[in-house]
Design an enzyme around this catalytic site. Structure first.
Site, PDB file in Angstrom:
ATOM      1  N   ARG A 161     -16.862 -11.111 -19.308  1.00 23.47           N
ATOM      2  CA  ARG A 161     -16.171 -10.834 -20.571  1.00 23.47           C
ATOM      3  C   ARG A 161     -16.279 -12.062 -21.477  1.00 23.47           C
ATOM      4  O   ARG A 161     -15.885 -13.163 -21.080  1.00 23.47           O
ATOM      5  CB  ARG A 161     -14.698 -10.519 -20.283  1.00 23.47           C
ATOM      6  CG  ARG A 161     -13.833 -10.357 -21.499  1.00 23.47           C
ATOM      7  CD  ARG A 161     -14.118  -9.051 -22.204  1.00 23.47           C
ATOM      8  NE  ARG A 161     -13.233  -8.847 -23.332  1.00 23.47           N
ATOM      9  CZ  ARG A 161     -13.391  -7.864 -24.215  1.00 23.47           C
ATOM     10  NH1 ARG A 161     -14.390  -7.004 -24.075  1.00 23.47           N
ATOM     11  NH2 ARG A 161     -12.553  -7.722 -25.227  1.00 23.47           N
ATOM     12  N   TRP A 204      13.588   9.283  -0.349  1.00 30.03           N
ATOM     13  CA  TRP A 204      12.440   8.372  -0.421  1.00 30.03           C
ATOM     14  C   TRP A 204      11.686   8.298   0.907  1.00 30.03           C
ATOM     15  O   TRP A 204      11.405   7.194   1.392  1.00 30.03           O
ATOM     16  CB  TRP A 204      12.883   6.970  -0.869  1.00 30.03           C
ATOM     17  CG  TRP A 204      13.434   6.976  -2.244  1.00 30.03           C
ATOM     18  CD1 TRP A 204      14.753   6.920  -2.587  1.00 30.03           C
ATOM     19  CD2 TRP A 204      12.688   7.092  -3.462  1.00 30.03           C
ATOM     20  NE1 TRP A 204      14.875   6.990  -3.956  1.00 30.03           N
ATOM     21  CE2 TRP A 204      13.620   7.091  -4.521  1.00 30.03           C
ATOM     22  CE3 TRP A 204      11.320   7.197  -3.764  1.00 30.03           C
ATOM     23  CZ2 TRP A 204      13.228   7.192  -5.854  1.00 30.03           C
ATOM     24  CZ3 TRP A 204      10.939   7.290  -5.094  1.00 30.03           C
ATOM     25  CH2 TRP A 204      11.887   7.283  -6.117  1.00 30.03           C
ATOM     26  N   ILE A 205      11.393   9.451   1.471  1.00 30.92           N
ATOM     27  CA  ILE A 205      10.761   9.465   2.790  1.00 30.92           C
ATOM     28  C   ILE A 205       9.258   9.721   2.662  1.00 30.92           C
ATOM     29  O   ILE A 205       8.835  10.815   2.240  1.00 30.92           O
ATOM     30  CB  ILE A 205      11.430  10.541   3.699  1.00 30.92           C
ATOM     31  CG1 ILE A 205      12.962  10.325   3.741  1.00 30.92           C
ATOM     32  CG2 ILE A 205      10.810  10.522   5.099  1.00 30.92           C
ATOM     33  CD1 ILE A 205      13.414   8.927   4.132  1.00 30.92           C
ATOM     34  N   THR A 206       8.469   8.726   3.048  1.00 30.49           N
ATOM     35  CA  THR A 206       7.007   8.839   2.995  1.00 30.49           C
ATOM     36  C   THR A 206       6.539   9.959   3.934  1.00 30.49           C
ATOM     37  O   THR A 206       7.007  10.050   5.078  1.00 30.49           O
ATOM     38  CB  THR A 206       6.366   7.499   3.413  1.00 30.49           C
ATOM     39  OG1 THR A 206       6.846   6.488   2.522  1.00 30.49           O
ATOM     40  CG2 THR A 206       4.841   7.550   3.349  1.00 30.49           C
ATOM     41  N   GLU A 262      10.999  -1.058   2.956  1.00 30.15           N
ATOM     42  CA  GLU A 262      10.962  -1.843   4.211  1.00 30.15           C
ATOM     43  C   GLU A 262      11.688  -3.173   4.054  1.00 30.15           C
ATOM     44  O   GLU A 262      11.232  -4.207   4.535  1.00 30.15           O
ATOM     45  CB  GLU A 262       9.511  -2.106   4.620  1.00 30.15           C
ATOM     46  CG  GLU A 262       8.717  -0.871   4.858  1.00 30.15           C
ATOM     47  CD  GLU A 262       8.964  -0.281   6.221  1.00 30.15           C
ATOM     48  OE1 GLU A 262       9.550  -0.972   7.068  1.00 30.15           O
ATOM     49  OE2 GLU A 262       8.586   0.879   6.423  1.00 30.15           O
ATOM     50  N   PHE A 314       9.659   9.147   8.786  1.00 32.38           N
ATOM     51  CA  PHE A 314      10.749   8.313   9.305  1.00 32.38           C
ATOM     52  C   PHE A 314      11.893   8.391   8.315  1.00 32.38           C
ATOM     53  O   PHE A 314      11.776   7.900   7.186  1.00 32.38           O
ATOM     54  CB  PHE A 314      10.229   6.877   9.418  1.00 32.38           C
ATOM     55  CG  PHE A 314      11.196   5.840   9.903  1.00 32.38           C
ATOM     56  CD1 PHE A 314      11.367   5.603  11.267  1.00 32.38           C
ATOM     57  CD2 PHE A 314      11.893   5.043   8.998  1.00 32.38           C
ATOM     58  CE1 PHE A 314      12.214   4.597  11.714  1.00 32.38           C
ATOM     59  CE2 PHE A 314      12.741   4.030   9.436  1.00 32.38           C
ATOM     60  CZ  PHE A 314      12.903   3.812  10.805  1.00 32.38           C
ATOM     61  N   SER A 322       0.355   2.970   3.512  1.00 30.31           N
ATOM     62  CA  SER A 322       1.716   3.420   3.827  1.00 30.31           C
ATOM     63  C   SER A 322       1.685   4.585   4.810  1.00 30.31           C
ATOM     64  O   SER A 322       2.479   4.636   5.750  1.00 30.31           O
ATOM     65  CB  SER A 322       2.460   3.877   2.558  1.00 30.31           C
ATOM     66  OG  SER A 322       2.607   2.822   1.657  1.00 30.31           O
ATOM     67  N   ALA A 349       6.618  -2.120  11.119  1.00 28.71           N
ATOM     68  CA  ALA A 349       5.982  -1.682   9.870  1.00 28.71           C
ATOM     69  C   ALA A 349       5.846  -2.856   8.894  1.00 28.71           C
ATOM     70  O   ALA A 349       4.820  -3.003   8.226  1.00 28.71           O
ATOM     71  CB  ALA A 349       6.786  -0.553   9.252  1.00 28.71           C
TER      72      ALA A 349
END
Ligand SMILES: Cc1cc2nc3c(=O)[nH]c(=O)nc-3n(C[C@H](O)[C@H](O)[C@H](O)COP(=O)(O)OP(=O)(O)OC[C@H]3O[C@@H](n4cnc5c(N)ncnc54)[C@H](O)[C@@H]3O)c2cc1C
Length: 389
Positions: free
Chosen positions: A272, A166-168, A368, A133, A95, A246
């Protein structure tokens, strides 16, 4: 975590050139050495591995499919393979690289003045500057056209008011690409860290993308010099074209997360043992899950290569990219959930990478353009009827 040697069921590698495989190999080594041994700690601590920023710059990851200003000028398929390998490490790292290149460098290159390009592109490419962004707002996510952030011209400045959510990379960014309503419609602005009236804060308490910084941005009479306006971006298509760039990388990245989960589940199922000392891989119901996973990964690889080749020929458009993002991210999320099940109780422990990937992909399927929004984009493409409202 089990060693990873690639996932290739139908000789996908025969579709890649030697140069493309070399790029993939370089990133795979970087991820194995610098990311995999530490990523569970970063995830637990909610820490972004900032020390990797210059290293990734040296390897040419930022804006890798762009030309000039120090960018690597790689093909879109090479770029996609970088995203794939990074996301095999962690979606948060991918990201960061996606935002830096596709959402910050791309709009500056496409819409910026020569002065803006000279000032920011070499710095962003070399990791000396970090970008973010700002499109989403607290009340406008899927419908960014309704945004309330406003920029009003005042002499040789614009005055910005509003909030982004919510801005990276928000709090670590030296420059924010901010989209705002103006008298002329939606425009983009380069807002520098330290601009009076501009503050950013981290969003705490995420169960997803914990090794990535996610922030709010607030603008209270923030005065941005008029030279911060991106001169060539006008209207909502400005940010939407960045999102197409993106989303293309995300479509490849998701394959990496799916490969990591599949590899882990496959290797685990072979060692397993349950019932008569037999490996769980010998049970038909477990094999059915593995068969579904490898089939879906293979289909996702083929779709990514085709859209990548189209993009290299200038033939990929936003609706192709919507199918890539929608299919591959949901595919990866399904793989992560199935892999989690195959590991039983161990599937919820961070000794294994699966639960982290699964939680990360819950964000990737939303950001996105959500899965639903991409469904509507594809629906509009095939019917000619828009069904968003
Ligand atoms: C970790 C993370 C990082 C992010 N980074 C960035 C960033 O760097 N920059 C940025 O600008 N944004 C970023 N985002 C924001 C992201 O792009 C938005 O969350 C996304 O667009 C969805 O908006 P929303 O969360 O407001 O959901 P909403 O739009 O409120 O949607 C909620 C639900 O309603 C559904 N829905 C909405 N409209 C319709 C419709 N017409 N038909 C059918 N269903 C519909 C959606 O599909 C979804 O399921 C990030 C988000 C996360 C989680």
């Amino acid at each position: 975590m089990f060693p990873f040697h690639g996932v290739d069921y139908v000789e996908i590698d025969s579709l890649f050139s030697d140069e493309e495989k070399l790029v993939r190999h370089t990133v795979r080594e970087f991820v194995d050495k610098e990311v995999i041994p530490h990523v569970e700690d970063w995830n637990r601590e909610g820490k972004f591995p900032r020390h990797l920023v210059p290293l990734m710059a040296e390897l040419g990851f930022y804006g890798a499919n762009m030309e000039g200003y120090g960018c690597a000028g790689l093909s879109n398929v090479q770029y996609g393979l970088i995203m794939q390998e990074l996301e095999r490490g962690d979606s948060g790292l991918r990201s960061f690289v996606s935002v830096q290149g596709a959402l910050v460098m791309y709009p500056i290159k496409e819409y910026g003045s020569e002065e803006q390009k000279e000032r920011w592109l070499p710095a962003l490419q070399s990791g000396k500057a970090i970008g973010c962004f700002g499109l989403t707002e607290p009340d406008f996510g899927s419908n960014p056209g309704g945004m309330r952030t406003r920029a009003v011209k005042d002499g040789d400045h614009y005055v910005l008011n509003g909030e982004k959510a919510w801005i990276t990379s928000g709090t670590i960014a030296d420059v924010a690409v901010v989209w705002a309503q103006t008298e002329e419609g939606i425009r983009g602005f380069l807002v520098e860290k330290g601009t009076p009236g501009y503050i950013s804060q981290d969003i705490k308490g995420k169960w997803s993308l914990r090794a990535s910084v996610t922030s709010t941005l607030a603008f209270q009479d923030a005065r941005v010099p008029a030279c911060g306006l991106l001169p060539k971006a006008l209207g909502l298509k400005g940010p939407l074209r960045c999102l197409t760039q993106a989303r293309y990388g995300i479509g490849w990245g998701a394959i990496g997360a799916a490969m990591a989960c599949y590899n882990e589940a496959l290797e685990y199922s072979k060692i397993r043992k349950q019932f008569d000392e037999q490996p769980i891989a010998s049970h038909q119901l477990v094999q059915a899950k593995l068969a579904d996973m490898i089939t879906e990964i293979t289909k996702a690889q083929l779709l990514a290569v085709q859209v990548g080749r189209l993009k290299d020929r200038g033939r990929a458009d936003f609706a192709h990219v919507s199918m890539l993002k929608r299919n591959n991210v949901m595919m990866a999320l399904d793989c992560a959930r199935a892999a989690r099940d195959i590991l039983g109780a161990n599937g919820v422990a961070d000794e294994y990478p699966i639960f982290r990937h699964m939680c990360n992909l819950e964000s990737v399927v939303t950001y996105e353009g959500t899965h639903n929004i991409h469904t509507l984009i594809i629906g509009e493409r095939v019917t000619g009827i828009a069904a968003y409202t």
